[in-house]
Design an enzyme around this catalytic site. Structure first.
Site, PDB file in Angstrom:
ATOM      1  N   CYS A 248       0.916  -1.331  -0.154  1.00  0.00           N
ATOM      2  CA  CYS A 248      -0.017  -0.031   0.156  1.00  0.00           C
ATOM      3  C   CYS A 248       0.826   1.300  -0.165  1.00  0.00           C
ATOM      4  O   CYS A 248       0.425   2.358  -0.295  1.00  0.00           O
ATOM      5  CB  CYS A 248      -0.986   0.040   1.208  1.00  0.00           C
ATOM      6  SG  CYS A 248      -2.066  -1.160   1.270  1.00  0.00           S
ATOM      7  N   GLU A 380      -2.779  -2.856  -5.000  1.00  0.00           N
ATOM      8  CA  GLU A 380      -4.013  -3.596  -4.632  1.00  0.00           C
ATOM      9  C   GLU A 380      -5.353  -3.003  -5.085  1.00  0.00           C
ATOM     10  O   GLU A 380      -6.017  -2.849  -4.447  1.00  0.00           O
ATOM     11  CB  GLU A 380      -4.129  -3.925  -3.049  1.00  0.00           C
ATOM     12  CG  GLU A 380      -4.762  -4.994  -2.446  1.00  0.00           C
ATOM     13  CD  GLU A 380      -3.998  -5.197  -1.016  1.00  0.00           C
ATOM     14  OE1 GLU A 380      -4.640  -4.334  -0.234  1.00  0.00           O
ATOM     15  OE2 GLU A 380      -3.574  -6.210  -0.420  1.00  0.00           O
TER      16      GLU A 380
HETATM   17  O1  AHR Z   1       1.282  -6.295   3.599  1.00  0.00           O
HETATM   18  C1  AHR Z   1       0.868  -5.417   4.078  1.00  0.00           C
HETATM   19  C2  AHR Z   1      -0.251  -4.944   3.366  1.00  0.00           C
HETATM   20  O2  AHR Z   1      -1.266  -5.971   2.814  1.00  0.00           O
HETATM   21  C3  AHR Z   1       0.235  -4.340   2.036  1.00  0.00           C
HETATM   22  O3  AHR Z   1       0.658  -3.123   2.050  1.00  0.00           O
HETATM   23  C4  AHR Z   1      -0.908  -4.511   0.957  1.00  0.00           C
HETATM   24  O4  AHR Z   1      -0.673  -4.412  -0.182  1.00  0.00           O
HETATM   25  C5  AHR Z   1      -1.987  -5.548   1.603  1.00  0.00           C
HETATM   26  O5  AHR Z   1      -3.098  -4.962   1.865  1.00  0.00           O
END
Ligand code: AHR
Length: 660
Positions: A248, A380
């Site tokens: 994220c 994501e």
């Molecule tokens: O791995 C932690 C978080 O999980 C990552 O930042 C995201 O891509 C997912 O929601």
């Protein structure tokens, strides 16, 4: 009479032996047929600056807020114990923040007014303390401008919580213009919670910036480099790729707070500090002092990939902020700069040194290209907004770099409407590789070992880009990295491996966490300011990644793959370079199970090795105190004729290796 008893005894033995034989699981491996090539990228690592993984973790800088740029409070992390803001006259001294005129990267510096040089102290608390080691040497760096008064020296001391001095040096900061000073300190004691104390000889005003402290002993001995113990753990995984910088963090809570790689290259003092998106993400785990200095930036990520022998896999913002937060969208007509960032990144990584971005790489000390082959568009993301943006990126990237392999996303869940929609649309667009994420309980992993068996072989390939089993009902933190979770991952991973024709990249997530500053658990590696260890999940990953082989083989029971029948899971590969047969077997039952494997199609040497990972209790974990409590144990193994007969321990993961 004795004769009758003996007969009965023999009968009982025979019946038992027969019963044992009947329960034996008869498997078959065909060594003659390679079902698919295992991609060198099959097992990789996912790095995100979450849990203090970069600043305070992998990046070995020990001073927090070294350039006084934290936005909410530019003096955060700095303590002035003998300073009293309300009585300037009697005060021993005070630090205030001054803004540079017309500065873009490093906005602030710190002006210290010293009234009483016997009293004034400026202390940096580090990232939940500073871990220093007896006899280790540390490089101190400071940029200073001696403004007025009689200040002669800056005295630098490592101290413990009782203010005992554990190392000391000084610099003669007399220049009336900005000047960089360096010095070294050696610690006389190991201390996990040290701080650095800065005092002054003389009174007056002095300006300070970029106050830095690094161990000399970093990974590969690089000046201002990475923490050696942590990189070693990564290196030992022999990862096929390194995905960075997230997660994220790529997206940001808002577009302004997205990860912008161009701001993370060039001289470190010019890299603009940004608040970390995990800083206030979870109300119950606030880390208001979590910022990104970008000392670990894109150049360093590429360099690390090279050190690890891993393919670099950068993931870029596609003009969508995190959809769990603001979900802010870059309008389609304003997408160009985002797309340009992707094109420029490819030039930065691969372009000749006479291209503008290739020159930046060259100037940073790497004239040779980094040989980038993969690039990710968005993390994501989900929905039509993503597909619309993905199309623009894919068109531009493929037009200029037709061989570049693009990783696209399918959202945060491994099923549901968004997931289905994303896959269908991306399939229509002939996407190369789709990233799937699943953070689920161990049962889900056991139930999903056959997940990829039915995927369309003519569509995009799969990147199992973020996954981890989250056990229920255990204490938050390292306790979540228990044997139950790791065992379920080991079982599930037989399914990834069995589908290696489709699944070409996989990575556990998140990669690491600071024990005193984490936001998310479980994590593959835990560290404090001195030590680090691989969890039992790490051991599972390592057993797979160091035994991945080159070619997939079929291993079956009654003609079917083992996807949980009798609690058993299996996959088999051969390594044509090392001429090895490698069989992975997971027994998720709480009783031992006997397995007989018929090895067909090639001759195998009768002696090999068996490597076992198990623990008595499903809630067992590795820890700082017992980092190797659950770790693989190898022993010799001997075939019986053409058969491998194994007694699989309860709740165990076994790798059998034989020379072909
Ligand atoms: O791995 C932690 C978080 O999980 C990552 O930042 C995201 O891509 C997912 O929601």
């Amino acid at each position: 009479m004795k004769w009758i008893f003996e007969k009965i005894l023999v009968f009982i033995v025979v019946v038992n032996a027969f019963a044992g034989f009947a329960q034996q699981n008869n498997l078959e491996v065909d060594l003659s047929k390679s079902v698919a090539k295992i991609q060198p990228t099959m097992y990789g690592i996912f790095f995100e600056d979450i849990n203090f993984a970069a600043d305070g973790g992998l990046y070995a800088e020990m001073i927090k807020n070294r350039s006084f740029e934290f936005t909410v409070n530019p003096l955060m992390g700095w303590i002035q114990p003998n300073s009293n803001r309300h009585s300037l006259n009697t005060n021993s001294g005070i630090a205030t923040i001054i803004k540079y005129a017309n500065s873009s990267g490093n906005h602030n510096y710190c002006r210290v007014k010293i009234n009483n040089d016997k009293g004034y102290e400026l202390i940096n608390e580090g990232f939940r303390g500073m871990g220093i080691k007896k006899d280790a040497t540390y490089n101190f760096y400071i940029s200073a401008l001696n403004k007025s008064g009689s200040i002669k020296n800056i005295i630098v001391q490592l101290i413990d919580k009782n203010k005992n001095v554990l190392g000391e040096t000084k610099v003669a900061a007399t220049s009336p213009v900005w000047k960089d000073y360096t010095a070294q300190l050696t610690a006389i004691k190991t201390e996990a919670n040290a701080q650095i104390k800065i005092t002054f000889e003389g009174t007056g005003e002095i300006d300070l910036d970029m106050v830095s402290l690094f161990p000399v002993d970093t990974w590969k001995g690089r000046k201002n480099g990475l923490r050696k113990d942590i990189v070693q753990l990564l290196y030992d995984l022999k990862p096929g790729f390194l995905r960075f910088p997230g997660g994220c963090i790529v997206e940001g809570r808002t577009l302004a707070r997205r990860y912008q790689w161009k701001k993370t290259v060039g001289p470190v003092e010019n890299r603009e500090v940004l608040v970390n998106r995990w800083n206030t993400e979870f109300a119950h785990k606030l880390t208001p002092d979590y910022y990104q200095s970008f000392g670990l930036g894109f150049f360093e990520y590429f360099q690390l990939s090279e050190d690890l022998g891993a393919e670099p896999l950068p993931i870029l913002s596609c003009g969508m902020a995190c959809q769990f937060n603001s979900g802010e969208l870059a309008p389609m007509e304003e997408l160009d700069p985002y797309v340009q960032d992707a094109l420029d990144l490819i030039e930065f990584a691969n372009g000749s040194t006479d291209t503008p971005w290739g020159k930046v790489r060259n100037d940073m000390g790497h004239p040779k290209p980094f040989n980038l082959k993969y690039i990710g568009v968005g993390n994501e993301q989900w929905g039509a907004d993503y597909i619309e943006r993905y199309k623009v990126f894919a068109k531009a990237i493929k037009a200029k770099y037709p061989d570049m392999i693009i990783v696209s996303g399918s959202g945060p869940s491994p099923d549901g409407d968004y997931f289905q929609y994303g896959w269908e649309e991306l399939k229509k667009l002939h996407a190369d590789i789709i990233d799937e994420h699943y953070y689920k309980d161990p049962k889900w992993f056991l139930d999903n070992a056959a997940r990829y068996d039915s995927y369309d072989r003519n569509g995009p390939k799969v990147f199992a880009g973020e996954y981890a089993a989250h056990p229920r009902g255990v204490k938050d933190g390292p306790q979540e990295n228990n044997w139950q979770a790791a065992l379920s991952e080991a079982a599930f991973m037989t399914g990834l491996e069995r589908n290696a024709d489709l699944v070409v990249m996989t990575s556990y997530a998140p990669l690491m966490a600071h024990i005193d500053a984490f936001q998310w658990a479980p994590d593959l590696i835990w560290f404090n300011n001195i030590d680090s260890y691989g969890t039992v999940n790490y051991q599972v990953q390592k057993m797979y990644s160091t035994n991945k082989g080159t070619d997939l083989l079929l291993i079956t029971k009654e003609g079917k793959p083992l996807t949980g029948q009798e609690g058993l899971y299996a996959s088999a590969v051969k390594d044509i370079n090392k001429r090895e047969l490698i069989i992975k077997l997971v027994n998720t039952k709480s009783s031992a199970q006997s397995v007989s494997i018929d090895l067909k199609g090639r001759k195998v040497k009768s002696k090999g090795t068996k490597t076992l990972l198990t623990s008595d209790n499903l809630v067992d974990v590795n820890s700082f105190e017992s980092p190797n409590k659950i770790s693989p144990v190898s022993s010799g193994f001997k075939l019986r004729g053409k058969k491998a007969i194994l007694n699989l321990e309860p709740n165990s993961f076994t790798i059998l290796k034989l020379s072909i």
